[in-house]
Design a protein around this motif. Structure first.
Motif, PDB file in Angstrom:
ATOM      1  N   GLY A  56       1.082   5.987   1.219  1.00 43.00           N
ATOM      2  CA  GLY A  56       0.612   4.601   1.161  1.00 43.00           C
ATOM      3  C   GLY A  56       1.224   3.752   2.263  1.00 43.00           C
ATOM      4  O   GLY A  56       0.523   2.988   2.941  1.00 43.00           O
ATOM      5  N   GLN A  57       2.532   3.889   2.470  1.00 42.96           N
ATOM      6  CA  GLN A  57       3.204   3.136   3.535  1.00 42.96           C
ATOM      7  C   GLN A  57       2.638   3.509   4.898  1.00 42.96           C
ATOM      8  O   GLN A  57       2.437   2.648   5.747  1.00 42.96           O
ATOM      9  N   GLN A  58       2.350   4.787   5.083  1.00 38.64           N
ATOM     10  CA  GLN A  58       1.822   5.243   6.370  1.00 38.64           C
ATOM     11  C   GLN A  58       0.357   4.864   6.577  1.00 38.64           C
ATOM     12  O   GLN A  58      -0.137   4.929   7.696  1.00 38.64           O
ATOM     13  N   GLU A  91      -1.046   0.415  -9.223  1.00 39.15           N
ATOM     14  CA  GLU A  91      -1.084  -1.007  -9.525  1.00 39.15           C
ATOM     15  C   GLU A  91      -1.673  -1.822  -8.366  1.00 39.15           C
ATOM     16  O   GLU A  91      -2.373  -2.804  -8.584  1.00 39.15           O
ATOM     17  N   ALA A  92      -1.410  -1.415  -7.152  1.00 33.93           N
ATOM     18  CA  ALA A  92      -1.820  -2.174  -5.963  1.00 33.93           C
ATOM     19  C   ALA A  92      -3.344  -2.190  -5.807  1.00 33.93           C
ATOM     20  O   ALA A  92      -4.038  -1.274  -6.246  1.00 33.93           O
ATOM     21  N   ASP A  93      -3.820  -3.226  -5.145  1.00 35.29           N
ATOM     22  CA  ASP A  93      -5.240  -3.356  -4.829  1.00 35.29           C
ATOM     23  C   ASP A  93      -5.508  -2.543  -3.563  1.00 35.29           C
ATOM     24  O   ASP A  93      -5.204  -2.988  -2.445  1.00 35.29           O
ATOM     25  N   THR A  98      -9.109   3.713   1.821  1.00 37.95           N
ATOM     26  CA  THR A  98      -7.655   3.805   1.995  1.00 37.95           C
ATOM     27  C   THR A  98      -7.069   4.727   0.940  1.00 37.95           C
ATOM     28  O   THR A  98      -6.168   5.526   1.232  1.00 37.95           O
ATOM     29  N   GLY A  99      -7.578   4.653  -0.275  1.00 42.63           N
ATOM     30  CA  GLY A  99      -7.115   5.542  -1.342  1.00 42.63           C
ATOM     31  C   GLY A  99      -7.298   7.005  -0.977  1.00 42.63           C
ATOM     32  O   GLY A  99      -6.403   7.832  -1.189  1.00 42.63           O
ATOM     33  N   GLU A 100      -8.448   7.343  -0.412  1.00 40.74           N
ATOM     34  CA  GLU A 100      -8.702   8.722   0.028  1.00 40.74           C
ATOM     35  C   GLU A 100      -7.737   9.147   1.131  1.00 40.74           C
ATOM     36  O   GLU A 100      -7.244  10.269   1.134  1.00 40.74           O
ATOM     37  N   ARG A 105      -3.007  12.316   2.755  1.00 39.81           N
ATOM     38  CA  ARG A 105      -1.667  12.329   3.354  1.00 39.81           C
ATOM     39  C   ARG A 105      -0.623  12.788   2.334  1.00 39.81           C
ATOM     40  O   ARG A 105       0.294  13.545   2.681  1.00 39.81           O
ATOM     41  N   ALA A 106      -0.771  12.384   1.090  1.00 37.62           N
ATOM     42  CA  ALA A 106       0.186  12.788   0.054  1.00 37.62           C
ATOM     43  C   ALA A 106       0.183  14.298  -0.136  1.00 37.62           C
ATOM     44  O   ALA A 106       1.250  14.911  -0.309  1.00 37.62           O
TER      45      ALA A 106
END
Length: 131
Positions: A56-58, A91-93, A98-100, A105-106
């Motif tokens: 997420g940070q990346q 929790e974040a919007d 971006t989720g994909e 990446r995860a």
């Protein structure tokens, strides 16, 4: 660097795992503790959480807030793990694209995901009359 775990079973199908200063029990039958596949799924999810945070940070989502992963593992007719499915909620919007990107990446970052490859097989030795 290496990781070290000692697994001991005095009898039956339950085993105690000594991991550094920690101890955890896994019961293959799932009667007295999580069974082996539940433990694997928990390790997978526990590894995927920090991978999601870094991913997420990346990918521009600096703080995902609360993360919840519902993990299901489908078993085949031999009660062996056939497939794994993650339902990830954050929790974040975060928009779908971006989720994909975060999910992809995860998986690249998750060490348990990487360890579940066909080429990883335990080199094994055996010693009788050891105790």
């Amino acid at each position: 660097m290496a990781k070290q775990v000692t697994t001991v079973s005095e009898e039956g199908y339950s085993a105690t795992n000594e991991i550094r200063d920690f101890e955890t029990t896994i019961d293959a039958n799932g009667e007295d503790a999580p069974d082996t596949l539940e433990a694997l799924l928990a390790a997978y999810g526990s590894c995927y959480v920090p991978a999601l945070r870094v991913g997420g940070q990346q990918r521009g989502a600096d703080d995902l807030g609360r993360i919840e992963i519902d993990i299901s593992g489908e078993l085949n007719d031999d009660d062996k793990l056939e497939s794994v499915h993650f339902d990830v909620s954050v929790e974040a919007d975060v928009d779908d694209d971006t989720g994909e990107e975060i999910i992809e990446r995860a998986f690249e970052l998750c060490k348990v995901h990487d360890a579940l490859k066909d080429s990883l097989h335990a080199d094994t030795s055996f010693e009788g009359s050891a105790f």
